[in-house]
Design an enzyme around this catalytic site. Sequence first.
Site, PDB file in Angstrom:
ATOM      1  N   LYS A  58     -11.950  -1.512   8.623  1.00  0.00           N
ATOM      2  CA  LYS A  58     -11.287  -2.395   9.579  1.00  0.00           C
ATOM      3  C   LYS A  58     -11.676  -1.964  10.999  1.00  0.00           C
ATOM      4  O   LYS A  58     -12.604  -2.519  11.559  1.00  0.00           O
ATOM      5  CB  LYS A  58      -9.783  -2.397   9.354  1.00  0.00           C
ATOM      6  CG  LYS A  58      -9.442  -2.779   7.904  1.00  0.00           C
ATOM      7  CD  LYS A  58      -7.969  -2.756   7.636  1.00  0.00           C
ATOM      8  CE  LYS A  58      -7.624  -2.517   6.197  1.00  0.00           C
ATOM      9  NZ  LYS A  58      -8.107  -3.546   5.262  1.00  0.00           N
TER      10      LYS A  58
ATOM     11  N   ASP B 234      -0.949   6.719   6.734  1.00  0.00           N
ATOM     12  CA  ASP B 234      -2.010   5.778   6.374  1.00  0.00           C
ATOM     13  C   ASP B 234      -2.166   4.813   7.551  1.00  0.00           C
ATOM     14  O   ASP B 234      -1.307   3.966   7.793  1.00  0.00           O
ATOM     15  CB  ASP B 234      -1.611   5.024   5.092  1.00  0.00           C
ATOM     16  CG  ASP B 234      -2.648   3.983   4.687  1.00  0.00           C
ATOM     17  OD1 ASP B 234      -3.625   3.773   5.438  1.00  0.00           O
ATOM     18  OD2 ASP B 234      -2.469   3.370   3.614  1.00  0.00           O
TER      19      ASP B 234
ATOM     20  N   TRP C 136       0.832  -1.210   0.000  1.00  0.00           N
ATOM     21  CA  TRP C 136       0.000   0.000   0.000  1.00  0.00           C
ATOM     22  C   TRP C 136       0.861   1.253   0.000  1.00  0.00           C
ATOM     23  O   TRP C 136       0.532   2.242  -0.656  1.00  0.00           O
ATOM     24  CB  TRP C 136      -0.966  -0.028   1.183  1.00  0.00           C
ATOM     25  CG  TRP C 136      -1.910  -1.176   1.082  1.00  0.00           C
ATOM     26  CD1 TRP C 136      -1.947  -2.290   1.857  1.00  0.00           C
ATOM     27  CD2 TRP C 136      -2.940  -1.357   0.105  1.00  0.00           C
ATOM     28  NE1 TRP C 136      -2.935  -3.152   1.439  1.00  0.00           N
ATOM     29  CE2 TRP C 136      -3.558  -2.600   0.363  1.00  0.00           C
ATOM     30  CE3 TRP C 136      -3.408  -0.588  -0.974  1.00  0.00           C
ATOM     31  CZ2 TRP C 136      -4.615  -3.084  -0.412  1.00  0.00           C
ATOM     32  CZ3 TRP C 136      -4.457  -1.069  -1.740  1.00  0.00           C
ATOM     33  CH2 TRP C 136      -5.044  -2.308  -1.453  1.00  0.00           C
TER      34      TRP C 136
END
Length: 355
Positions: A191, A167, A100
Site C-alpha cells: 500500500k 499492524d 485483520w
Amino acid sequence: MKKHNFGAGPCILPEEVFQKAAEAIIDYNNSGLSILEVSHRSEAFVEIIEEARDLALELLNLKDKGYQVLFLHGGASFQFVMIPYNLLETKAGYLHTGRWAGKAMKEAKKIGNIIEVGASTNKNFNYIPLIETSLENLDYLHLTSNNTVVGTQMKTFPITKTPLVVDMSSDIYSRILDYSQFDLIYAGAQKNVGTAGTTLVIVKEELLGKVSRSIPLIMDYQVLINNKSMYNTPPVFSIYTSLLNLKWLKKQGGIPAMQRMNSEKAKLLYNEIDSNPLFESTVPLKEHRSMMNATFILKDSALASKFAKLSLDSGIHGITGHRSVGGYRASMYNALPLSSVKALVDIMKELERIG
Ligand code: PMP
C-alpha cells in the site's frame, strides 16, 4: 488513459516509481543486468536494501533509537504468526477492531495465552472500541492502526508500559505520529511502502530474546536481523520498489507532506458522503473514520448500476467494498492524487443530479 485507482492494495503507486522500476527491469543502472537478475549478495542490491532500511527509519523519525528494520517474506499475515512466536511468553492482549485484527488474534491463540482487551464485533467493527481490560502483565498489546476493510482508524494509542505491536499495513507513512511510542511496527508493503512481495518490520531490538520457546530460524527476528534480512533470498524486486517509493515520499516532503495531502483528500470525500443525500458513511463516528479507506453505501441500491456506469466512464477503478462487507470503499493511499478524489466526488454529484 491512466485510471483513478482507489484499489485497497495492491494499489496506486507514484508514476515515477513504476517508470523507474520499469527501466530497472530492462537494465538496472546501466549494469547490463535486469534488477530481476541481480544477486541479493551483489554490491548493487546490498546498497539498495541498506538505503531502504535507512529511509524506512528516517521517515518515521526512528533513527538511532534502538530499532532494527527487516524486509521479509510472507505478507503482513505471516507477522500474525511471527509476532507471538518471538514475543509471547505468558500472555498478550489484542484489540479486536476488524477482520485483520481478528485474524492476527486467531493465529496468536494457537501459540499461547491471548486476551481480547476490547472489540467492536457488536457493530460490524464500525467504530474503534475502548480498551476495557488492564494492560498490566502483558508481553505485548497488539493493535491494528487502520482497519482497511471497514474504514476505521485509531487516532490515539494507549499510554502504557506494555510494549505496543502495531499492524500499520494500510496507514504507515500516511500521518504524523510519535512513532517511538511503538515497539514493533509491521506493514505489508503493497500500500504505502512499495509493491506486494515484502513486509516491512521495524522492531525495537531490546524486545527480543525474552521467550523460552525454540523459534524456527526463518521466523526468528534476531536471526533475521543478524543476517540483515538475508537469512534466505529476499524479495529483491519488491525491496527495490519500496526503496523507490520511500525516496519519492522523502522528495515530496516526507510524512508531514503526506498528512497534509491525505487529510485534504479525506475531507473532500467525507464532506461529499455526508452532504450528498444518496450516500451514507458506514462509520458514523467521524473521529473514528479512516483517512486511508473511506467506506460508504448508496442508500438506494437501485442506483448502483448508474453509479457503476458513471465510475466506468470517468476511469474510476477499485471502489467496490471488500467482499465481506459490500458497499463501496475508496482507498486514498499516499500516491493517490487529489484530482482522483475530485473525479469521484464529481460523479457522486452527477448521480445526485440525474437521480
Ligand atoms: N493487515 C491489514 C491491516 C491489511 O489491510 C492486510 C491486507 N490488506 C493485511 C494485514 C494482510 O496483509 P498480507 O496480504 O500482506 O498478508
